[in-house]
Enzyme design. Structure first.
Site, PDB file in Angstrom:
ATOM      1  N   TRP B 156       0.859  -1.200   0.000  1.00 31.88           N
ATOM      2  CA  TRP B 156       0.000   0.000   0.000  1.00 31.88           C
ATOM      3  C   TRP B 156       0.892   1.245   0.000  1.00 31.88           C
ATOM      4  CZ3 TRP B 156      -4.268   0.881   4.294  1.00 31.88           C
ATOM      5  CH2 TRP B 156      -5.071   1.966   3.916  1.00 31.88           C
ATOM      6  N   CYS B 157       0.590   2.173  -0.873  1.00 30.21           N
ATOM      7  CA  CYS B 157       1.328   3.444  -0.990  1.00 30.21           C
ATOM      8  C   CYS B 157       2.810   3.148  -1.265  1.00 30.21           C
ATOM      9  CB  CYS B 157       1.111   4.291   0.263  1.00 30.21           C
ATOM     10  SG  CYS B 157       1.774   5.940   0.116  1.00 30.21           S
ATOM     11  N   LEU B 158       3.734   3.675  -0.456  1.00 31.24           N
ATOM     12  CA  LEU B 158       5.145   3.393  -0.732  1.00 31.24           C
ATOM     13  C   LEU B 158       5.460   1.915  -0.518  1.00 31.24           C
ATOM     14  CD1 LEU B 158       7.180   6.447   0.610  1.00 31.24           C
ATOM     15  CD2 LEU B 158       6.455   5.937  -1.714  1.00 31.24           C
ATOM     16  N   ALA B 160       3.691  -0.305  -1.789  1.00 35.77           N
ATOM     17  CA  ALA B 160       3.448  -0.852  -3.132  1.00 35.77           C
ATOM     18  C   ALA B 160       4.661  -0.622  -4.024  1.00 35.77           C
ATOM     19  CB  ALA B 160       2.214  -0.196  -3.746  1.00 35.77           C
TER      20      ALA B 160
END
Lengths: 116, 369
Positions: B156-158, B160
């Protein structure tokens, strides 16, 4: 902030709330647009950089003074503690490598026992 | 109605009495107390039972206690990887509204990687370390505990971005399914606004920030995120809370989210510098020029099945930053899921249980056999 209230001339509070919500909505939109402009990006980048540049000599001076004081009273500096922490991390990595080898040995052993 | 009021009415005085005003004032004071409490206290969050099964430096790997019998657990474990500048327990926000809880109920063996809070000694940590030093060790441990050869990963987010780097660089490590949530990967379009516009300005000097602070203070990152929508974040949220104070369900959700939002942590300086210079400014991942620990990141080598979850109203990672990856990656099992909502809201908001989680579960369940 959506305009949920319907217009009712006999409800001054509801009207004020509706006006406030509309005002907030317009303000939010204007601010979001403003922070998305090139001028804003340039101004914040410039201000941040100028602040970091101008405050650097004072920060360096303070750091030097603190390091000298700590050395005078035989206390470890932040750098000393940081170096120690780095060594701990390296040790942990070695331990993790050993753990990996141990797991591999166990797996091989189980496979051999299973085969027999 | 108080006796004073009754007397006043008996005397024929119309309108509220002094007692009514006192009651209203007491009610407002009580409301202020409640408001203040919600702002400044921590809600009980991240309560799903778990135990730490691995740790290295500040990073910890947790295994959540399964809630279905062992023989009914899905054979492919799920590893959750969150961003490096926020706490990961947003995935297990509060009892009754937790993604972790939801996935456990659906028979997944769930693991969470917590990167921890970087100290001054971690200022030189880069994405290279996260993707090729820590993550492979986590995967090894996960495989050793579960005995599984394959696993699924949700970034999720960074998280990812780290997951994508790992998946492209270690395609033979057993990664079967990769779920990317609001993944900031493509920074070609600088006009989209927000972070990419700010940090792409030549006057924005990420090197100087990292040199000055060592680790970039959480307060600075938090202020940046809030300034993307200043009125909503600095005023709207509090006005909304004030108006919903009488709704316990709503305030409980707000309190939990505010507890997470207030728990800000610094970001390793070298990782910050790399994120801004190599990814945001030079778009190296999509340009095919990213090099991690001397290895060129070739996205076509990423062969896992990919579910790319895009939040349509995401102002932190606008959809265009997550879309183009699908044309670059290898493999042939690619799905894009577009969800109405924002960067955090799609997974932790009140609608997540209906609009996001079931779709992820449906996609993953079909590939977790």
């Amino acid at each position: 902030m959506s305009d949920k209230a319907t217009f009712d001339p006999f409800d001054p509070t509801g009207m004020m709330k509706s006006m406030r919500d509309k005002g907030m909505e317009a303000w939010a939109k204007a601010m979001t647009e403003m922070v998305g402009t090139d001028a804003y990006s340039e101004a914040t980048g410039q201000m941040l950089d100028t602040w970091l540049k101008t405050s650097a000599p004072f920060r360096d001076m303070t750091q030097k003074l603190i390091s000298q004081t700590l050395a005078e009273v035989n206390l470890p500096s932040r750098e000393d503690v940081t170096r120690l922490a780095e060594r701990f991390t390296n040790l942990e990595m070695r331990l993790d490598d050993l753990d990996a080898k141990f797991d591999e040995c166990l797996k091989l052993l189980r496979e051999r026992v299973g085969a027999e | 109605m108080s006796s004073t009021n009754t007397e006043a009415n008996a005397e024929g005085c119309a309108g509220p009495s002094i007692s009514d005003y006192c009651d209203a004032a007491a009610e407002t004071v009580e409301k202020f107390d409640r408001f203040n409490e919600l702002l400044n206290t921590n809600a009980p969050i991240a309560l799903t039972p778990k135990r730490c099964v691995w740790s290295l430096n500040k990073a910890k790997l947790y295994r959540y206690t399964p809630v279905v019998p062992e023989d009914q657990l899905k054979p492919v474990p799920l590893l959750l990887v969150f961003a490096i500048m926020n706490r990961p327990y947003v995935l297990d926000l509060r009892p009754g509204h937790s993604y972790v809880e939801y996935m456990l109920r659906h028979g997944y063996d769930v693991y969470l990687l917590d990167w921890g809070i970087p100290g001054p000694e971690d200022k030189d940590m880069k994405f290279d370390d996260y993707a090729l030093e820590y993550l492979p060790r986590v995967v090894r441990k996960l495989k050793s505990i579960t005995g599984a050869e394959e696993f699924s990963m949700l970034g999720w987010c960074l998280g990812a971005l780290i997951s994508t780097l790992y998946a492209a660089l270690r395609p033979n490590d057993g990664l079967k399914n990769l779920i990317l949530l609001t993944a900031p990967l493509d920074f070609e379009d600088k006009s989209v606004g927000g972070f990419v516009k700010w940090v792409s300005d030549p006057k924005f000097n990420a090197d100087r920030i990292a040199e000055t602070f060592g680790n970039v203070p959480g307060e600075m990152i938090d202020a940046g995120a809030k300034m993307l929508k200043p009125v909503e974040n600095y005023f709207g949220t509090y006005i909304g809370l004030w108006e919903r104070l009488d709704d316990p369900g709503s305030t409980q959700a707000w309190h939990a989210m505010n507890t997470w939002v207030r728990d800000i942590i610094p970001m390793a300086g070298a990782a910050y510098r790399q994120l801004i210079n190599e990814f945001y400014k030079e778009n190296r991942l999509m340009e095919g020029t990213a090099v991690i620990r001397g290895e060129k990141v070739d996205l076509s080598k990423l062969r896992a099945a990919v579910l790319n979850v895009i939040a349509e109203a995401d102002h932190i990672t606008p959809p265009c930053q997550s879309e183009r990856i699908m044309d670059k990656i290898g493999g042939d099992d690619h799905t894009v899921l577009r969800v109405r909502g924002g960067h955090i809201g799609i997974m932790a908001g009140r609608g997540a249980e209906k609009n996001t989680w079931p779709h992820i579960d449906e996609w993953l369940a079909a590939r977790s056999t």
